[in-house]
Design a protein around this motif. Structure first.
Motif, mmCIF file in Angstrom:
data_model
loop_
_atom_site.group_PDB
_atom_site.id
_atom_site.type_symbol
_atom_site.label_atom_id
_atom_site.label_comp_id
_atom_site.label_asym_id
_atom_site.label_seq_id
_atom_site.Cartn_x
_atom_site.Cartn_y
_atom_site.Cartn_z
ATOM 1 N N ASN A 166 33.363 44.505 24.001
ATOM 2 C CA ASN A 166 32.266 44.335 24.756
ATOM 3 C C ASN A 166 33.013 43.821 26.160
ATOM 4 O O ASN A 166 33.986 43.177 25.988
ATOM 5 C CB ASN A 166 31.123 43.565 24.357
ATOM 6 C CG ASN A 166 31.446 42.193 24.011
ATOM 7 O OD1 ASN A 166 32.019 41.483 24.752
ATOM 8 N ND2 ASN A 166 31.254 42.011 22.713
ATOM 9 N N ALA A 167 32.189 43.765 27.298
ATOM 10 C CA ALA A 167 32.569 43.351 28.603
ATOM 11 C C ALA A 167 32.867 41.894 28.419
ATOM 12 O O ALA A 167 33.910 41.587 29.271
ATOM 13 C CB ALA A 167 31.705 43.671 29.765
ATOM 14 N N LEU A 194 38.376 62.228 28.403
ATOM 15 C CA LEU A 194 38.351 61.785 29.712
ATOM 16 C C LEU A 194 37.071 61.184 30.277
ATOM 17 O O LEU A 194 37.269 59.947 30.996
ATOM 18 C CB LEU A 194 39.060 62.915 30.696
ATOM 19 C CG LEU A 194 40.669 63.402 30.587
ATOM 20 C CD1 LEU A 194 40.886 64.459 31.550
ATOM 21 C CD2 LEU A 194 41.391 61.737 31.231
ATOM 22 N N ALA A 195 36.182 61.809 30.206
ATOM 23 C CA ALA A 195 34.915 61.273 30.470
ATOM 24 C C ALA A 195 34.713 60.142 29.713
ATOM 25 O O ALA A 195 34.176 59.154 30.478
ATOM 26 C CB ALA A 195 33.850 62.359 30.109
ATOM 27 N N THR A 196 34.845 59.924 28.436
ATOM 28 C CA THR A 196 34.615 58.677 27.958
ATOM 29 C C THR A 196 35.763 57.593 28.173
ATOM 30 O O THR A 196 35.151 56.589 28.481
ATOM 31 C CB THR A 196 34.698 58.919 26.288
ATOM 32 O OG1 THR A 196 33.851 59.841 25.814
ATOM 33 C CG2 THR A 196 34.564 57.519 25.710
ATOM 34 N N ALA A 197 36.673 58.147 28.703
ATOM 35 C CA ALA A 197 37.880 57.135 29.194
ATOM 36 C C ALA A 197 37.580 56.583 30.340
ATOM 37 O O ALA A 197 37.502 55.418 30.848
ATOM 38 C CB ALA A 197 39.477 57.722 28.976
ATOM 39 N N ARG A 198 37.007 57.187 31.153
ATOM 40 C CA ARG A 198 36.601 57.069 32.675
ATOM 41 C C ARG A 198 35.315 56.026 32.608
ATOM 42 O O ARG A 198 35.260 54.792 33.189
ATOM 43 C CB ARG A 198 36.131 58.210 33.568
ATOM 44 C CG ARG A 198 37.392 58.845 33.935
ATOM 45 C CD ARG A 198 37.130 60.189 34.725
ATOM 46 N NE ARG A 198 38.488 60.776 35.149
ATOM 47 C CZ ARG A 198 38.663 62.116 34.876
ATOM 48 N NH1 ARG A 198 37.611 63.042 34.571
ATOM 49 N NH2 ARG A 198 39.548 62.608 35.506
ATOM 50 N N GLN A 199 34.477 56.298 31.694
ATOM 51 C CA GLN A 199 33.209 55.454 31.595
ATOM 52 C C GLN A 199 33.546 54.383 31.085
ATOM 53 O O GLN A 199 33.149 53.047 31.415
ATOM 54 C CB GLN A 199 31.945 56.268 30.628
ATOM 55 C CG GLN A 199 30.823 55.429 30.871
ATOM 56 C CD GLN A 199 30.188 55.318 32.292
ATOM 57 O OE1 GLN A 199 30.247 56.125 32.973
ATOM 58 N NE2 GLN A 199 29.941 54.011 32.506
ATOM 59 N N ASP A 237 33.057 50.413 32.634
ATOM 60 C CA ASP A 237 32.173 49.517 31.852
ATOM 61 C C ASP A 237 33.023 48.321 31.535
ATOM 62 O O ASP A 237 32.479 47.217 30.908
ATOM 63 C CB ASP A 237 31.500 50.241 30.525
ATOM 64 C CG ASP A 237 30.638 51.108 30.931
ATOM 65 O OD1 ASP A 237 30.232 51.092 31.916
ATOM 66 O OD2 ASP A 237 30.186 52.105 29.851
ATOM 67 N N GLY A 238 34.352 48.269 31.912
ATOM 68 C CA GLY A 238 35.277 47.209 31.557
ATOM 69 C C GLY A 238 35.537 47.068 29.996
ATOM 70 O O GLY A 238 36.129 46.271 29.586
ATOM 71 N N LEU A 239 35.525 48.094 29.355
ATOM 72 C CA LEU A 239 35.852 48.117 27.998
ATOM 73 C C LEU A 239 37.332 48.668 27.730
ATOM 74 O O LEU A 239 37.848 48.418 26.455
ATOM 75 C CB LEU A 239 34.949 49.064 27.208
ATOM 76 C CG LEU A 239 33.524 48.524 27.197
ATOM 77 C CD1 LEU A 239 32.565 49.490 26.498
ATOM 78 C CD2 LEU A 239 33.145 47.252 26.704
ATOM 79 N N ARG A 240 38.146 49.391 28.470
ATOM 80 C CA ARG A 240 39.036 50.061 28.284
ATOM 81 C C ARG A 240 39.896 50.099 29.361
ATOM 82 O O ARG A 240 39.558 50.416 30.531
ATOM 83 C CB ARG A 240 39.074 51.366 27.331
ATOM 84 C CG ARG A 240 38.841 51.423 25.993
ATOM 85 C CD ARG A 240 39.035 52.835 25.705
ATOM 86 N NE ARG A 240 38.228 52.706 24.193
ATOM 87 C CZ ARG A 240 37.756 53.953 23.461
ATOM 88 N NH1 ARG A 240 38.336 54.960 24.060
ATOM 89 N NH2 ARG A 240 37.253 53.892 22.492
ATOM 90 N N ILE A 241 41.304 50.052 28.994
ATOM 91 C CA ILE A 241 42.279 50.513 30.159
ATOM 92 C C ILE A 241 43.215 51.483 29.468
ATOM 93 O O ILE A 241 43.862 51.013 28.476
ATOM 94 C CB ILE A 241 43.111 49.133 30.710
ATOM 95 C CG1 ILE A 241 42.231 48.110 31.410
ATOM 96 C CG2 ILE A 241 44.412 49.461 31.580
ATOM 97 C CD1 ILE A 241 42.914 46.965 31.899
ATOM 98 N N GLN A 242 43.497 52.423 30.002
ATOM 99 C CA GLN A 242 44.136 53.660 29.262
ATOM 100 C C GLN A 242 45.112 54.130 30.290
ATOM 101 O O GLN A 242 44.602 54.363 31.501
ATOM 102 C CB GLN A 242 43.063 54.665 28.800
ATOM 103 C CG GLN A 242 42.329 54.264 27.592
ATOM 104 C CD GLN A 242 41.282 55.328 27.176
ATOM 105 O OE1 GLN A 242 40.179 55.284 27.561
ATOM 106 N NE2 GLN A 242 41.745 56.524 26.349
ATOM 107 N N LEU A 243 46.434 54.148 29.837
ATOM 108 C CA LEU A 243 47.384 54.388 30.936
ATOM 109 C C LEU A 243 48.307 55.576 30.136
ATOM 110 O O LEU A 243 48.536 55.667 28.866
ATOM 111 C CB LEU A 243 48.126 53.484 31.335
ATOM 112 C CG LEU A 243 47.581 52.218 31.809
ATOM 113 C CD1 LEU A 243 48.505 51.144 32.093
ATOM 114 C CD2 LEU A 243 46.974 52.653 33.154
#
Length: 152
Positions: free
Chosen positions: A63-64, A29-34, A38-44
């Motif tokens: 990358n962004a 979760l911490a990695t997903a939030r960061q 950073d504009g690297l992931r959208i996780q749903l």
């Protein structure tokens, strides 16, 4: 999350750690939030009712400034066989094309993962002739084939 992702199939086919215990869930979760910041992931969460998560679906950028996106998903063992992966992947395939204006999205799938390839086909992806992406994950050598979904 631990109930969904502490699964041998998920451990085999995804980069999620095993065992996927409470500490692993917190780190994930911490990695997903960061990555989101950073504009690297959208996780749903994959959820039929807005409450109970049955899996997850994600868009990943290298990358962004990346104008392409990789797609991924995982469905908990108790919830497989209900087309949840293909329905969630359909939404996550349309979103980058229409909202992010990306021309192509690409799931990367091991050749031996027939179930994931079937889901990619079901959402309109095609296997490309790009050479496999060779990588090592959790001590296992992988050859990932690139599937593509181009903007209609």
């Amino acid at each position: 999350m631990t109930e969904l992702f502490d699964d041998s199939e998920i451990a085999h086919w995804t980069p999620l750690v095993s065992p996927f215990d409470l500490a692993a869930a917190r780190a994930y979760l911490a990695t997903a939030r960061q990555a989101r910041v950073d504009g690297l992931r959208i996780q749903l969460a994959i959820t039929p009712d807005g409450r109970l998560p049955l899996g997850e679906v994600l868009i990943i950028h290298r990358n962004a400034d990346d104008r392409t996106a990789s797609l991924g998903y995982s469905v908990g063992a108790a919830h497989r066989g209900r087309r949840l992966g293909s329905r969630a992947l359909t939404v996550m395939t349309e979103y980058p094309h229409h909202t992010m204006d990306l021309p192509r999205v690409t799931p990367s799938i091991e050749a031996e993962n027939g179930a994931r390839a079937a889901v990619a086909r079901a959402v309109g992806c095609r296997l490309t002739d790009e050479p496999p992406i060779l990588t090592v994950d959790q001590g296992r050598s992988l050859a990932l084939r690139t599937w593509a979904h181009d903007r209609p």
